[in-house]
Design a protein around this motif. Structure first.
Motif, PDB file in Angstrom:
ATOM      1  N   GLU B  40       3.350  60.044  11.433  1.00 40.53           N
ATOM      2  CA  GLU B  40       2.583  58.820  10.869  1.00 40.53           C
ATOM      3  C   GLU B  40       1.376  59.095  10.185  1.00 40.53           C
ATOM      4  N   LEU B  41       0.929  60.543  10.299  1.00 40.35           N
ATOM      5  CA  LEU B  41      -0.124  60.870   9.640  1.00 40.35           C
ATOM      6  C   LEU B  41      -0.017  61.624   8.243  1.00 40.35           C
ATOM      7  N   SER B  42      -1.032  61.710   7.638  1.00 38.77           N
ATOM      8  CA  SER B  42      -0.665  62.662   6.458  1.00 38.77           C
ATOM      9  C   SER B  42      -0.915  64.092   6.971  1.00 38.77           C
ATOM     10  N   GLU B 160      -6.699  56.858   9.498  1.00 36.64           N
ATOM     11  CA  GLU B 160      -5.734  56.322   8.825  1.00 36.64           C
ATOM     12  C   GLU B 160      -4.647  55.334   9.471  1.00 36.64           C
ATOM     13  N   LYS B 165     -13.701  55.180  11.813  1.00 34.85           N
ATOM     14  CA  LYS B 165     -14.090  56.412  11.535  1.00 34.85           C
ATOM     15  C   LYS B 165     -15.007  56.967  12.874  1.00 34.85           C
TER      16      LYS B 165
END
Lengths: 148, 225, 399
Positions: B40-42, B160, B165
């Protein structure tokens, strides 16, 4: 599909000013206060933790108040071969503090640093952005006296 | 989409260009362990556990972020690869607190599971351990950074997936740490009840307040080898 | 002696504060030649023909790098000069910048034209802050002279981080981030600064460019060895009578430099290339200095017979652990483990298993680290075990 070429480059270009602005604040106030970092986070649209992350990555930034003059003695190998240890001990004796400390009168902070790029004239140190070369214990007290 | 012919573990395969080695391997039921990569993440590229051998490359390459190329010959479980993975997991365990008996997530801990698969025993390296106080002030999340392996999934997931943040990385080298604001304990103000980071944490560093035993409900750890 | 001044040809000859003294030495003629009717491809071909390779340590062919960036069909591209000279024992870039900032500016302008970039950055390490005014003055004078009409140069200062000399960390630092390394691919010529095609060249690499354009790539390719063309500037320090900066034709022997020029005596070993450089015992001092054998960034630290190998390697590893960015496991954890073990040895200790543990960690770091620092960090340890193993074994025995 992977995101290798995607999201990592979608970024905040304002952030390029961060290092410059942190440097200015460091010079002006002698350290990076929480107030300064919060202001920077807001004006550059960053999170506080990201500003803090940058501030604590670079060794020329400090998040605690420093003395008016910052002494950085090189401890890397070429200076070590030219007896930097003696220079470190001389400075310790002259100003009465150990590396990482600040004198009670706020005149000096003292750090050991990695190679400063004057190895042909070792041992060497920096006070603020001034570089001092070919050091001997005798030279130290004179150099320190010149700083207020 | 262009098709790329490549070989993984002596199997001739074909896949779409732009895919990573790890994605192709997964598609073909070849399991490459990873501690920072999640679909699911970069790709993050930090843990290096997913490294594989690519013929004609001097070093091993991170399979989670390296795109496939025409004619690549890849070995995902060669002796060299396994040895490196094993050393790296042992390095992670050396600075990890290792209190698995006391850890609520022991049964679903990815670090422990990979260590077991690779037959990593008690770490032989003597290195200082990272000890931090447990942060339990938030009603939503408990952080125990003593168990953190700096994979950065929580940072990416918050960023993401939640577009928040909350986390950042601070300091440098061995002292690197996942921090909140000015390296403050996480509390109710900065983080809401979303649990996203918790579900991504591979160890017991992030967890929920819960009833005793609740976290143990994962699949039981199968010890192989 | 095969000393020849290409990179240093103006150092000590011109006044670094006066562009007129540079113009008297054919300054900016290469740029004029490039801009007047030479195509971008021709410039890149000339650089390729010269055989120039990067002087920062990795030795990547410069022309190829430029070609990759030049071919990218994007409006925004960047040229970066890496002046983050942080390698232990290197000071040649400081020496060059102090004495001849103009050649660098001319080179960057040529690079900008060749790849189609409008903006360049000089990334200057914080320790070289004292050079900032000199560089700004030089850029200002070049602008006034009309030499930077189509290319702008900005200076970005570092803030104390060795890792920012690594190209991907350097770009992150310019972007205002932590200087952490990126995984590659994508490489900078396709996706670099802010994701745009970028070439990053070391100060010394760029210093060769105007001369190559002026005299032709063929002229340059006549110098040096098969795979190492031109000259190299070396920074010599440590146990020598004449430390300093020397420029030699590539392929010259290490002995010429260390004993012949720097006048070292009773040499025990030499570290070539900085913190992550190889350690060469005296028996191998006739080795040629070239990409085929040893080179790195050209830092030469000489140690005499009184020096203790373990003490040195321990200090070097301590440096690398402090300067590691902390992103990837092998480098972050591995350097720390190595410091622990080497510290034990340097105190006179050392356990039976320590040597094999060092070798195991070294191998994992070299094979799997994310960047050149982590991959090369174990080299001094590996070399010391190769050439001075008995020193380690004796410590273990005495313990």
């Amino acid at each position: 599909m992977n995101k290798i070429n995607g999201e990592i480059y979608m970024q905040n270009k304002e952030q390029k000013e961060l290092l410059v602005r942190l440097g200015e604040a460091q010079n002006k106030f002698g350290y990076l206060s929480e107030k300064v970092m919060i202001e920077l986070a807001e004006s550059l649209d960053m999170s506080i933790s990201d500003v803090y992350g940058v501030a604590t990555f670079y060794s020329f930034f400090s998040i605690r108040p420093q003395g008016r003059n910052i002494i950085r003695i090189c401890k890397s190998v070429p200076c070590f071969l030219k007896n930097s240890q003696v220079i470190i001990e001389t400075v310790e004796k002259e100003i009465g503090i150990k590396p990482g400390e600040t004198t009670p009168n706020g005149k000096f902070s003292f750090h050991l640093t990695n190679c400063i790029g004057v190895c042909d004239k070792a041992p060497a140190m920096m006070i603020n952005s001034e570089v001092y070369i070919d050091l001997t214990p005798n030279k130290i007290s004179q150099i320190l006296k010149a700083h207020k | 989409m262009e098709q790329i012919a490549l070989t993984i573990n002596d199997r001739q395969l074909s896949a779409s260009s732009g895919m990573t080695i790890l994605e192709v391997a997964k598609e073909n039921s070849i399991d490459i362990p990873a501690l920072c990569y999640r679909q699911e993440l970069s790709p993050i590229g930090a843990c290096r556990i997913c490294v594989v051998e690519v013929e004609r490359s001097e070093t091993l390459v991170g399979s989670c972020h390296t795109p496939i190329a025409q004619g690549m010959v890849i070995h995902t479980h060669s002796k060299k690869v396994l040895q490196v993975r094993k050393t790296m997991v042992e390095l992670l365990l050396a600075s990890h607190c290792g209190n698995c008996f006391m850890c609520d997530k022991a049964n679903i801990c990815e670090l422990r599971s990979i260590a077991t698969d690779l037959e990593v025993g008690l770490p032989r390296f003597q290195v200082k351990k990272r000890y931090y106080p447990v942060e339990d002030a938030s009603p939503f999340i408990v952080r125990d950074l003593t168990k953190c392996i700096l994979c950065r999934r929580c940072v990416s997931a918050c960023n993401e997936i939640k577009k928040e943040k909350v986390f950042g990385i601070a300091y440098r080298g061995f002292d690197s740490k996942v921090v909140v604001d000015f390296d403050q304990p996480i509390d109710k103000d900065v983080c809401r009840d979303c649990d996203v980071c918790i579900s991504f944490c591979p160890t017991g560093a992030l967890s929920k307040h819960g009833e005793i035993g609740e976290e143990k409900k994962g699949e039981p750890l199968i010890i192989s080898g | 002696m095969a000393q020849q001044r290409i990179v240093l040809r103006n150092c000590g000859v011109i006044d670094p504060m006066q562009i007129s003294t540079y113009l008297d030495r054919d300054g900016f003629k290469a740029l004029k030649k490039a801009l007047a009717g030479v195509t971008q491809e021709q410039i890149i071909d000339e650089i390729k023909l010269s055989g120039l390779r990067g002087r920062g340590g990795a030795g990547f062919p410069c022309g190829l790098k430029w070609e990759l960036a030049g071919k990218a069909q994007v409006d925004e591209k960047y040229v970066i000069c890496n002046a983050d000279e942080g390698e232990i024992g290197t000071f040649k870039d400081r020496y060059i910048l102090e004495r001849d900032p103009f050649t660098l500016i001319e080179a960057m302008a040529i690079a900008g034209y060749a790849i189609g970039a409008k903006r360049g950055y000089i990334y200057l390490r914080a320790e070289y802050h004292c050079l900032l005014d000199l560089l700004k003055n030089a850029i200002g004078q070049a602008k006034e002279g009309g030499f930077l009409d189509q290319f702008d140069i900005d200076i970005r200062e570092g803030a104390g981080a060795y890792i920012c000399g690594e190209e991907s960390a350097l770009m992150d630092s310019i972007e205002g981030k932590r200087g952490e390394v990126r995984y590659r691919p994508p490489f900078p010529p396709s996706r670099g600064l802010w994701g745009k095609p970028t070439i990053i060249n070391n100060v010394e690499t760029l210093m060769n460019i105007p001369q190559i354009i002026f005299n032709g790539g063929h002229w340059f390719s006549q110098l040096g060895t098969e795979q190492s063309k031109g000259t190299k500037v070396f920074s010599v320090s440590g146990d020598v009578k004449k430390p300093g900066v020397y420029e030699l034709v590539l392929g010259s022997r290490l002995r010429e430099l260390v004993e012949g020029l720097a006048l070292a005596e009773k040499v025990k070993m030499v570290q070539v290339g900085g913190a992550t450089g190889r350690i060469i015992p005296y028996e191998m001092i006739d080795m040629p200095l070239a990409f085929e054998s040893i080179l790195g960034a050209g830092a030469i630290i000489v140690f005499n017979e009184t020096r203790d190998i373990i003490d040195i390697v321990y200090r070097v590893m301590e440096f690398l652990a402090e300067e590691c960015c902390g992103k990837c496991t092998p480098c972050r954890e591995g350097t720390e483990v190595m410091v622990e073990i080497l510290e034990r040895f340097s105190r006179g200790g050392g356990l039976e298993t320590d040597i094999s543990l060092l070798e195991e960690v070294a191998s994992a770091m070299m094979l799997s680290s994310l960047c050149g620092l982590g991959q090369a960090a174990p080299i001094p340890v590996v070399n010391s075990l190769q050439y001075f193993r008995s020193v380690y074994e004796n410590r273990i025995r005495q313990n």
